[in-house]
Write a protein that holds these residues in place. Sequence first.
Motif, PDB file in Angstrom:
ATOM      1  N   UNK A  77       4.500   6.193 -13.675  1.00  0.00           N
ATOM      2  CA  UNK A  77       5.916   6.339 -13.332  1.00  0.00           C
ATOM      3  C   UNK A  77       6.015   6.809 -11.891  1.00  0.00           C
ATOM      4  N   UNK A  78       6.972   6.231 -11.156  1.00  0.00           N
ATOM      5  CA  UNK A  78       7.294   6.668  -9.798  1.00  0.00           C
ATOM      6  C   UNK A  78       8.736   7.155  -9.780  1.00  0.00           C
ATOM      7  N   UNK A  79       8.956   8.353  -9.281  1.00  0.00           N
ATOM      8  CA  UNK A  79      10.300   8.898  -9.160  1.00  0.00           C
ATOM      9  C   UNK A  79      10.636   9.201  -7.717  1.00  0.00           C
ATOM     10  N   UNK A  80      11.803   8.707  -7.244  1.00  0.00           N
ATOM     11  CA  UNK A  80      12.256   9.018  -5.884  1.00  0.00           C
ATOM     12  C   UNK A  80      13.493   9.904  -5.954  1.00  0.00           C
ATOM     13  N   UNK A  81      13.473  10.998  -5.184  1.00  0.00           N
ATOM     14  CA  UNK A  81      14.584  11.941  -5.076  1.00  0.00           C
ATOM     15  C   UNK A  81      14.961  12.505  -6.456  1.00  0.00           C
ATOM     16  N   UNK A  82      16.044  12.054  -7.064  1.00  0.00           N
ATOM     17  CA  UNK A  82      16.375  12.530  -8.415  1.00  0.00           C
ATOM     18  C   UNK A  82      15.242  12.219  -9.387  1.00  0.00           C
ATOM     19  N   UNK A  83      14.544  11.110  -9.151  1.00  0.00           N
ATOM     20  CA  UNK A  83      13.400  10.758  -9.993  1.00  0.00           C
ATOM     21  C   UNK A  83      12.274  11.770  -9.887  1.00  0.00           C
ATOM     22  N   UNK A  84      12.096  12.358  -8.692  1.00  0.00           N
ATOM     23  CA  UNK A  84      11.109  13.430  -8.540  1.00  0.00           C
ATOM     24  C   UNK A  84      11.490  14.611  -9.421  1.00  0.00           C
ATOM     25  N   UNK A  85      12.779  14.958  -9.426  1.00  0.00           N
ATOM     26  CA  UNK A  85      13.243  16.068 -10.256  1.00  0.00           C
ATOM     27  C   UNK A  85      12.986  15.770 -11.728  1.00  0.00           C
TER      28      UNK A  85
END
Length: 202
Positions: A77-85
Motif C-alpha cells: 500500500x502507498x499512502x500520500x498525505x492523508x494516505x500517510x495518516x
Amino acid sequence: MTTPVIGVLALQGDVREHLAALEGAGAQARQVRRPEELAGVDGLVIPGGESTTISKLAVAFGLMEPLRARVAAGLPVYGSCAGMIMLADKILDPRSGQETVGGIDMIVRRNAFGRQNESFEAAVEMIGVEGGAVEGVFIRAPWVESTGARVEVLAEVDGHPVAVRQDGLLATSFHPELTGDHRVHRLFTAMVRDALVAGTGA
C-alpha cells in the motif's frame, strides 16, 4: 514483465490523479470502493484528501476491517498525505472518532506544515527514486514525529521525515501525483511487482 493491478481507494480525495500516475508508471489502475473490489487488486494507493473523512467513509463502506486484514497479510500500500495518516499506527492529534488502517510503526502529526494557505512546494531527495529530486507538493501536509526500528526514512524536509517505508508499505507527506512526475509511483509499482513474484501480496 508483469502488469500489476493497483487500486486507488476512491472514497474521497485526488483519486483521478493517482489513477493517471499509476497508468503512467506501468500499472493497471482501478478504483476501489467496496470489499470485493479490494479483493481483486495486487496493491493499493490511499490518496490525499481529508483523513478524517476517508476514515469515516472506509468504516461506512465496510472497508476498514478488510483493509486492515489485507495490510496485515502483506498487501503493498502507498499512502500520500492523508494516505500517510491512514497508514500510521498512531496519530498524535486525532480528530474524534478518527481511525487508521495502520501498518507502519510511526506516529504522525496532522497538518504539521500548516494550513491550506501555508501550502508549499519543495525539492525532495528521496531514497529509491533515481534521477534527482522529486518536486514535493505539500498541502496541509503531515509529518512523521517518530518511527519504529523497522521503518526506513526515505526523505526529510527541515529535519522531519516526509517519506517512509516499512516492508511493502510506502508513505509520503507530499503529493507526487500532482506534478506529472511518475517516479514515486514507479517505485511503488516495482514494490507491488516484487510482492507478486515473492507471493507476499496477499
